[in-house]
Design a protein around this motif. Sequence first.
Motif, PDB file in Angstrom:
ATOM      1  N   ILE A  11     -12.575  -1.887 -12.626  1.00  0.00           N
ATOM      2  CA  ILE A  11     -11.309  -1.716 -12.031  1.00  0.00           C
ATOM      3  C   ILE A  11     -10.326  -2.641 -12.847  1.00  0.00           C
ATOM      4  CG2 ILE A  11     -10.091  -2.239  -9.750  1.00  0.00           C
ATOM      5  CD1 ILE A  11     -12.605  -1.738  -8.500  1.00  0.00           C
ATOM      6  N   VAL A  12      -9.244  -2.120 -13.130  1.00  0.00           N
ATOM      7  CA  VAL A  12      -8.226  -2.902 -13.787  1.00  0.00           C
ATOM      8  C   VAL A  12      -7.034  -2.659 -13.313  1.00  0.00           C
ATOM      9  CG1 VAL A  12      -7.001  -3.385 -16.086  1.00  0.00           C
ATOM     10  CG2 VAL A  12      -9.601  -2.906 -16.126  1.00  0.00           C
ATOM     11  N   LEU A  13      -6.404  -3.551 -12.753  1.00  0.00           N
ATOM     12  CA  LEU A  13      -4.959  -3.640 -12.058  1.00  0.00           C
ATOM     13  C   LEU A  13      -3.792  -4.370 -12.958  1.00  0.00           C
ATOM     14  CD1 LEU A  13      -5.977  -3.685  -8.147  1.00  0.00           C
ATOM     15  CD2 LEU A  13      -5.892  -1.751  -9.825  1.00  0.00           C
ATOM     16  N   ASP A  14      -2.911  -3.629 -13.438  1.00  0.00           N
ATOM     17  CA  ASP A  14      -1.562  -4.432 -13.930  1.00  0.00           C
ATOM     18  C   ASP A  14      -0.546  -4.252 -13.063  1.00  0.00           C
ATOM     19  OD1 ASP A  14      -0.352  -5.670 -16.094  1.00  0.00           O
ATOM     20  OD2 ASP A  14       0.114  -3.989 -17.056  1.00  0.00           O
ATOM     21  N   LEU A  15      -0.219  -5.578 -12.165  1.00  0.00           N
ATOM     22  CA  LEU A  15       0.774  -5.600 -11.279  1.00  0.00           C
ATOM     23  C   LEU A  15       2.274  -5.881 -11.827  1.00  0.00           C
ATOM     24  CD1 LEU A  15      -1.213  -7.575  -8.693  1.00  0.00           C
ATOM     25  CD2 LEU A  15      -1.430  -5.165  -9.093  1.00  0.00           C
ATOM     26  N   HIS A  16       3.193  -4.917 -11.816  1.00  0.00           N
ATOM     27  CA  HIS A  16       4.355  -4.872 -11.913  1.00  0.00           C
ATOM     28  C   HIS A  16       5.422  -4.616 -10.984  1.00  0.00           C
ATOM     29  CE1 HIS A  16       3.975  -4.855 -16.817  1.00  0.00           C
ATOM     30  NE2 HIS A  16       2.738  -4.462 -16.298  1.00  0.00           N
ATOM     31  N   CYS A  17       6.688  -4.446 -11.373  1.00  0.00           N
ATOM     32  CA  CYS A  17       7.759  -4.242 -10.573  1.00  0.00           C
ATOM     33  C   CYS A  17       8.802  -3.362 -11.318  1.00  0.00           C
ATOM     34  CB  CYS A  17       8.294  -5.094  -9.540  1.00  0.00           C
ATOM     35  SG  CYS A  17       9.336  -6.427 -10.242  1.00  0.00           S
ATOM     36  N   ASP A  18       9.599  -2.605 -10.454  1.00  0.00           N
ATOM     37  CA  ASP A  18      10.751  -1.904 -11.218  1.00  0.00           C
ATOM     38  C   ASP A  18      11.856  -2.816 -11.036  1.00  0.00           C
ATOM     39  OD1 ASP A  18      12.462   0.250 -12.652  1.00  0.00           O
ATOM     40  OD2 ASP A  18      10.636   1.353 -12.234  1.00  0.00           O
ATOM     41  N   ASP A  19      13.314  -2.178 -11.201  1.00  0.00           N
ATOM     42  CA  ASP A  19      14.624  -2.896 -10.959  1.00  0.00           C
ATOM     43  C   ASP A  19      14.610  -2.871  -9.404  1.00  0.00           C
ATOM     44  OD1 ASP A  19      14.938  -3.363 -13.323  1.00  0.00           O
ATOM     45  OD2 ASP A  19      17.050  -2.890 -13.345  1.00  0.00           O
ATOM     46  N   GLU A  20      14.881  -1.613  -8.831  1.00  0.00           N
ATOM     47  CA  GLU A  20      14.736  -1.404  -7.443  1.00  0.00           C
ATOM     48  C   GLU A  20      14.036  -0.413  -7.217  1.00  0.00           C
ATOM     49  OE1 GLU A  20      18.574  -0.904  -5.791  1.00  0.00           O
ATOM     50  OE2 GLU A  20      19.469  -3.132  -6.469  1.00  0.00           O
ATOM     51  N   GLY A  21      12.981   0.032  -6.310  1.00  0.00           N
ATOM     52  CA  GLY A  21      12.448   1.178  -6.305  1.00  0.00           C
ATOM     53  C   GLY A  21      11.148   1.096  -5.393  1.00  0.00           C
ATOM     54  N   LEU A  22      10.855   2.348  -5.293  1.00  0.00           N
ATOM     55  CA  LEU A  22       9.608   2.379  -4.310  1.00  0.00           C
ATOM     56  C   LEU A  22       8.422   1.894  -4.982  1.00  0.00           C
ATOM     57  CD1 LEU A  22       9.950   6.265  -3.334  1.00  0.00           C
ATOM     58  CD2 LEU A  22      11.081   4.385  -2.210  1.00  0.00           C
ATOM     59  N   ALA A  23       7.194   1.867  -4.041  1.00  0.00           N
ATOM     60  CA  ALA A  23       5.962   1.503  -4.764  1.00  0.00           C
ATOM     61  C   ALA A  23       5.499   2.632  -5.181  1.00  0.00           C
ATOM     62  CB  ALA A  23       4.954   0.728  -3.540  1.00  0.00           C
ATOM     63  N   TYR A  24       5.010   2.381  -6.497  1.00  0.00           N
ATOM     64  CA  TYR A  24       4.317   3.611  -7.058  1.00  0.00           C
ATOM     65  C   TYR A  24       3.339   3.242  -8.274  1.00  0.00           C
ATOM     66  CZ  TYR A  24       7.768   3.175 -11.098  1.00  0.00           C
ATOM     67  OH  TYR A  24       8.588   2.766 -12.034  1.00  0.00           O
ATOM     68  N   LEU A  25       2.580   4.151  -8.448  1.00  0.00           N
ATOM     69  CA  LEU A  25       1.498   3.730  -9.630  1.00  0.00           C
ATOM     70  C   LEU A  25       1.669   4.730 -10.788  1.00  0.00           C
ATOM     71  CD1 LEU A  25      -1.574   3.937  -7.120  1.00  0.00           C
ATOM     72  CD2 LEU A  25      -0.193   1.991  -7.645  1.00  0.00           C
ATOM     73  N   TYR A  26       1.308   4.215 -11.863  1.00  0.00           N
ATOM     74  CA  TYR A  26       1.118   4.997 -13.006  1.00  0.00           C
ATOM     75  C   TYR A  26      -0.730   5.185 -13.172  1.00  0.00           C
ATOM     76  CZ  TYR A  26       5.796   4.652 -14.958  1.00  0.00           C
ATOM     77  OH  TYR A  26       7.202   4.468 -14.802  1.00  0.00           O
ATOM     78  N   ILE A  27      -0.861   6.612 -13.299  1.00  0.00           N
ATOM     79  CA  ILE A  27      -2.248   6.793 -13.427  1.00  0.00           C
ATOM     80  C   ILE A  27      -2.640   7.878 -14.571  1.00  0.00           C
ATOM     81  CG2 ILE A  27      -4.336   7.717 -12.283  1.00  0.00           C
ATOM     82  CD1 ILE A  27      -3.296   6.488  -9.653  1.00  0.00           C
TER      83      ILE A  27
ATOM     84  N   ARG B 157     -14.336   4.332 -12.461  1.00  0.00           N
ATOM     85  CA  ARG B 157     -13.307   3.502 -13.125  1.00  0.00           C
ATOM     86  C   ARG B 157     -12.036   3.813 -12.419  1.00  0.00           C
ATOM     87  NH1 ARG B 157     -13.873   0.929 -16.786  1.00  0.00           N
ATOM     88  NH2 ARG B 157     -16.023   2.008 -17.621  1.00  0.00           N
ATOM     89  N   VAL B 158     -11.159   2.588 -12.262  1.00  0.00           N
ATOM     90  CA  VAL B 158      -9.947   2.500 -11.734  1.00  0.00           C
ATOM     91  C   VAL B 158      -8.969   1.836 -12.752  1.00  0.00           C
ATOM     92  CG1 VAL B 158      -8.368   1.498  -9.904  1.00  0.00           C
ATOM     93  CG2 VAL B 158     -10.770   2.581  -9.534  1.00  0.00           C
ATOM     94  N   VAL B 159      -8.041   2.548 -13.415  1.00  0.00           N
ATOM     95  CA  VAL B 159      -6.824   1.775 -14.145  1.00  0.00           C
ATOM     96  C   VAL B 159      -5.689   2.112 -13.983  1.00  0.00           C
ATOM     97  CG1 VAL B 159      -6.332   1.427 -16.665  1.00  0.00           C
ATOM     98  CG2 VAL B 159      -8.694   1.885 -16.316  1.00  0.00           C
ATOM     99  N   THR B 160      -4.680   1.110 -13.323  1.00  0.00           N
ATOM    100  CA  THR B 160      -3.255   1.792 -12.933  1.00  0.00           C
ATOM    101  C   THR B 160      -2.557   0.635 -13.303  1.00  0.00           C
ATOM    102  OG1 THR B 160      -2.034   2.634 -11.013  1.00  0.00           O
ATOM    103  CG2 THR B 160      -3.882   0.984 -10.734  1.00  0.00           C
ATOM    104  N   THR B 161      -1.162   0.697 -13.520  1.00  0.00           N
ATOM    105  CA  THR B 161      -0.041   0.031 -13.621  1.00  0.00           C
ATOM    106  C   THR B 161       0.518   0.123 -11.955  1.00  0.00           C
ATOM    107  OG1 THR B 161       0.395   0.327 -15.896  1.00  0.00           O
ATOM    108  CG2 THR B 161       2.188  -0.735 -14.518  1.00  0.00           C
ATOM    109  N   VAL B 162       0.587  -0.800 -11.423  1.00  0.00           N
ATOM    110  CA  VAL B 162       1.180  -0.814  -9.857  1.00  0.00           C
ATOM    111  C   VAL B 162       2.641  -1.426  -9.957  1.00  0.00           C
ATOM    112  CG1 VAL B 162       0.856  -1.887  -7.653  1.00  0.00           C
ATOM    113  CG2 VAL B 162      -1.087  -1.539  -9.021  1.00  0.00           C
ATOM    114  N   GLU B 163       3.445  -0.567  -9.785  1.00  0.00           N
ATOM    115  CA  GLU B 163       4.840  -0.954  -9.547  1.00  0.00           C
ATOM    116  C   GLU B 163       5.124  -1.408  -8.106  1.00  0.00           C
ATOM    117  OE1 GLU B 163       6.754  -1.257 -12.233  1.00  0.00           O
ATOM    118  OE2 GLU B 163       5.955  -0.214 -13.673  1.00  0.00           O
ATOM    119  N   TYR B 164       5.425  -2.559  -7.782  1.00  0.00           N
ATOM    120  CA  TYR B 164       5.579  -3.157  -6.535  1.00  0.00           C
ATOM    121  C   TYR B 164       7.165  -3.143  -6.274  1.00  0.00           C
ATOM    122  CZ  TYR B 164       0.945  -4.477  -5.148  1.00  0.00           C
ATOM    123  OH  TYR B 164      -0.309  -4.626  -4.919  1.00  0.00           O
TER     124      TYR B 164
END
Length: 351
Positions: A142-158, A210-217
Amino acid sequence: MQKTIERIAGDSEGVTYEFPVFRFEGTDKAAPTAYLQAALHAGELPGVVAIDALMPTLAKAEAEGRIKGAITIVPWANPIGRAQYHFGEHQGRFNLGTRTNFNRAFPLLAAPDVKLLPDVSLGGADRRLKNRLVELSLSNDIVLDLHCDDEGLAYLYIHISLWPAMADCAAAIGADAVVLWSEDSSGTFEGASIMPYQNVPPSVARFDRRVVTTVEYRGMLDVDGALAASDAAGLHRLLVTRGVIEDPSIQKAGNFTGAVVPLEDIDMMPSPRAGAILYDVRPGDRVAKGDRLATIIHAPGEPGGRTEVFAPQSGFILTRRSRRIIRAGEDLLKLAGDKRSDDARSGTLED
């Protein structure tokens, strides 16, 4: 819990960059392992405070013998960007020396073997940092890369190879949307974490776990205690759902009910003029084709000094800019469309 300090040699004498790494040893060698990092773009802090809120939960689970798989935590993944200020303004997205995005130019390995990493002894501090982050994360399920956007919803890149198998993870985190991607030519950290497993035997790839995702908080300013606690609870639920932690008090995640959007359906909406932005929409708003999204005031008070921007298709607003000044050609927002975008740039990530 074990804390170590990683050191990255700088590009001039007397300069060294440091960041902490926390490790929780699991009790079951067969259990899935997890790697979590935050602030690769050093000014994006929702993931940092989420990890801060998660750590007491992990410490309690460790004390009670409920951590089954090893967990590695890197709460400040980018000490180079964290130290960059220009005239008092923090600059954590791009390396000021190379002008390279800190979430680009990661090595995309042909197999999950750290011996394939390039020699970066003379390659620059940012490349040494990227190599080390890949080393720390590569062996984990499991690999989680925690990011955020400028203003946005919580979403994932998968990556499409992990969908819909990762639907439980999206539900656990509490994401509003998932963006599916298939190709990475720019070398994102997520790409470096999934590409080595694309052409190896199933026994090595282990896509069933396997879990790999960019988390946009959400957005840059969504940094507060309540959101951090909620995000930490989501991360904990994911680790419980995937068997890294045992916790009978936590219900495992169910089905994901949010939107699932191919990357090719995202319209980035470049601004036709430079000026001040008046938005008509917020993240989460549903729009129809032809709806006005924003007005650019490029010649204040003058006839014809306003230019309106309209939706090229129906969909919903995923993100928008946090600042209200824009140059011509800069992207105003991400519109998650109901169909493939007609923009030639669709299917690519912004810089």
